[in-house]
Design an enzyme around this catalytic site. Structure first.
Site, PDB file in Angstrom:
ATOM      1  N   HIS A   1      43.841  18.493  48.822  1.00  0.00           N
ATOM      2  CA  HIS A   1      44.108  17.182  49.414  1.00  0.00           C
ATOM      3  C   HIS A   1      42.836  16.333  49.436  1.00  0.00           C
ATOM      4  O   HIS A   1      42.870  15.139  49.173  1.00  0.00           O
ATOM      5  CB  HIS A   1      44.646  17.345  50.836  1.00  0.00           C
ATOM      6  CG  HIS A   1      46.133  17.526  50.884  1.00  0.00           C
ATOM      7  ND1 HIS A   1      46.751  18.691  50.498  1.00  0.00           N
ATOM      8  CD2 HIS A   1      47.128  16.673  51.239  1.00  0.00           C
ATOM      9  CE1 HIS A   1      48.058  18.553  50.636  1.00  0.00           C
ATOM     10  NE2 HIS A   1      48.322  17.334  51.073  1.00  0.00           N
TER      11      HIS A   1
ATOM     12  N   LYS B   1      53.978  24.102  58.563  1.00  0.00           N
ATOM     13  CA  LYS B   1      54.351  24.533  59.900  1.00  0.00           C
ATOM     14  C   LYS B   1      53.393  23.909  60.887  1.00  0.00           C
ATOM     15  O   LYS B   1      52.225  23.662  60.565  1.00  0.00           O
ATOM     16  CB  LYS B   1      54.352  26.053  60.018  1.00  0.00           C
ATOM     17  CG  LYS B   1      53.058  26.716  59.582  1.00  0.00           C
ATOM     18  CD  LYS B   1      52.391  27.504  60.637  1.00  0.00           C
ATOM     19  CE  LYS B   1      51.158  28.207  60.100  1.00  0.00           C
ATOM     20  NZ  LYS B   1      50.143  28.488  61.093  1.00  0.00           N
TER      21      LYS B   1
END
Lengths: 186, 280
Positions: free
Chosen positions: A38, A103
């Site tokens: 990222h 999550k």
């Protein structure tokens, strides 16, 4: 328990069909990407360079799998904590990303961006990497192979079980669910 | 004096690293099964069922139960009357980790430099603590500590006047903040007292005690039970999806401390609670 089936890539209509708390079986292709990946994508965005992957309608799965054993498609492949990607997510959503699987909590900026760009955030069961590896039918490294478990991979998933946490209507399943079972003064 | 060759240590470390990733302990399986009976939420029951399935697949197919096979942490108890031969204890452990993680197809999750973040490629170095004890044996306790839950751990230097109430508030706040990030149902390790670093050490060490096993001191044991019940009233539930099983256990360790100090550390452990031990 009722489950919705959704085929990837995502469209506005598919996103609007999903509500916080829905159990969903996802099938189709996703990109695997996490922390350092990222960061690299963001560095390209900052200098207006083209990204090595197209994000339109895509879903990113936050996962860093274990190496596959001989004869295996992929190793253990459960979700990692999504909050670490929060810093980068709004920029990716603005470039067409439609969904994320991970999550844990998202921050307020990400939740707002999910609404703004009509996207969705799913959670898979953390720590169930052996079980989830069975739902992955194909794996190939697309770019950043030098990052090992953090390389961008193309994964073909089939009936991959997830729950909608943040929908495009601004709902947050983590907040709603905890309220139901919260008891007494804490 | 009893000799223990480094090769014996390495061999055992290789086996422990792999077994920890594939074979979830019986204490955890029992804890999943018993919370499945008490869990009120349907989605929570579903999560617990899938965790049991996951453990079975991992064990049978020798696939890591969780892709985060962790940082290798060792707590060594070395007898005064045993002697390591053929090399260095720390090297022997690191070699075992390198081989265990490599041959076991476990994930390499360690970066050499926290700023440059280049992967060391073999999951070393391990984090190894050594304590000297009576006897001629070498006890090696290993935990594969995943990043998700570890990231939700906290430490606070409270004031003595904050007392038990202050400690409890800090523990509950930590569990609430950890929520779904820590892959609940979680085990909460609490270290009270000592110093800044000692509190963190005993918090992590407390997690070595099997789930369901209470502290030997009555006063601490009842606190563990009380706080566990309080954790389970937070509503977080398995994976944060809502429910009555947020913590499978709370472990507490205490240590003497300075008159001015009350350090408290909370080390959170996810349900992939991987511990193995061997005594040589």
């Amino acid at each position: 328990m009722a489950q919705k089936r959704v085929t990837l890539p995502l469209t506005d209509e598919k996103v609007q069909y999903l509500k916080a708390g829905d159990r969903v079986l996802l099938s189709g292709d996703v990109y695997a990407a996490r922390d350092t990946t990222h960061k690299r994508l963001m560095e390209r965005i900052e200098v207006n360079e083209e990204l090595p992957i197209q994000l339109e309608g895509e879903v990113i799965y936050y996962v860093g799998p274990t190496p596959a054993k001989p004869g295996q498609i992929i190793g253990s492949a459960g979700p990692t904590t999504s909050g670490r990607m929060d810093k980068y997510t709004p920029a990716l959503l603005s470039r067409g990303l439609k969904g994320m699987i991970g999550k844990g909590y998202r921050n307020d900026e990400v939740k707002a961006a999910i609404q703004t760009y009509n996207a969705v955030y799913f959670a898979a069961i953390g720590g169930s990497g052996a079980l989830l590896s069975k739902k992955i039918q194909f794996e190939t490294i697309v770019v950043y192979e030098d990052l090992g478990p953090e390389a961008i991979r193309r994964l073909t998933i089939n009936d991959f079980p997830v729950t909608v946490i943040n929908d495009c209507y601004g709902n947050d399943w983590y907040e709603q669910a905890a309220e139901v079972y919260q008891k007494g003064k804490l | 004096m009893r000799d223990i060759h480094v090769d014996t240590i390495t061999e055992n470390v290789v086996a422990m690293c792999q077994s920890a990733s594939f074979d979830l302990g019986d204490d955890m399986i029992r804890a999943f099964q018993s919370s499945l009976k008490t869990e009120k939420s349907e989605i929570g029951q579903d999560v617990l069922t899938q965790l049991l399935d996951n453990a079975e697949i991992a064990e049978q197919e020798r696939i890591p139960m969780c892709q985060d096979t962790g940082v290798a942490v060792f707590f060594i108890e070395m007898g005064y009357d045993c002697k390591i031969t053929g090399g260095d204890l720390y090297d022997a452990i690191n070699q075992g980790v390198s081989q265990g993680y490599g041959d076991g197809y476990l994930r390499q999750s360690i970066v050499r430099d926290p700023l440059d973040r280049k992967n060391t490629g073999d999951n070393t170095p391990a984090i190894t603590y050594v304590e000297m004890v009576e006897g001629d044996q070498l006890r090696i306790r290993f935990t594969a500590k995943g990043g998700g839950a570890e990231n939700m751990s906290r430490l606070q230097m409270l004031k003595p006047s904050d007392g038990l109430e202050g400690i409890e508030d800090f523990v509950m706040e930590s569990v609430r903040l950890a929520g779904p990030n820590a892959c609940p149902p979680m085990i909460v390790g609490v270290g009270i007292g000592g110093s800044f670093e000692k509190s963190a050490y005993i918090a992590k060490k407390s997690l070595l005690r099997p789930v369901g096993e209470r502290h030997e001191e009555e006063r601490i044991a009842s606190l563990e039970e009380e706080w566990m019940e309080k954790c389970n009233r937070l509503g977080i539930g398995p994976q944060g999806m809502g429910g009555t099983t947020t913590a499978l256990d709370v472990k507490i360790e205490v240590h003497p401390c300075h008159i001015a100090a009350l350090p408290v550390a909370v080390n959170i452990q996810c349900h992939a609670n991987r511990h193995k031990e061997v005594t040589l």
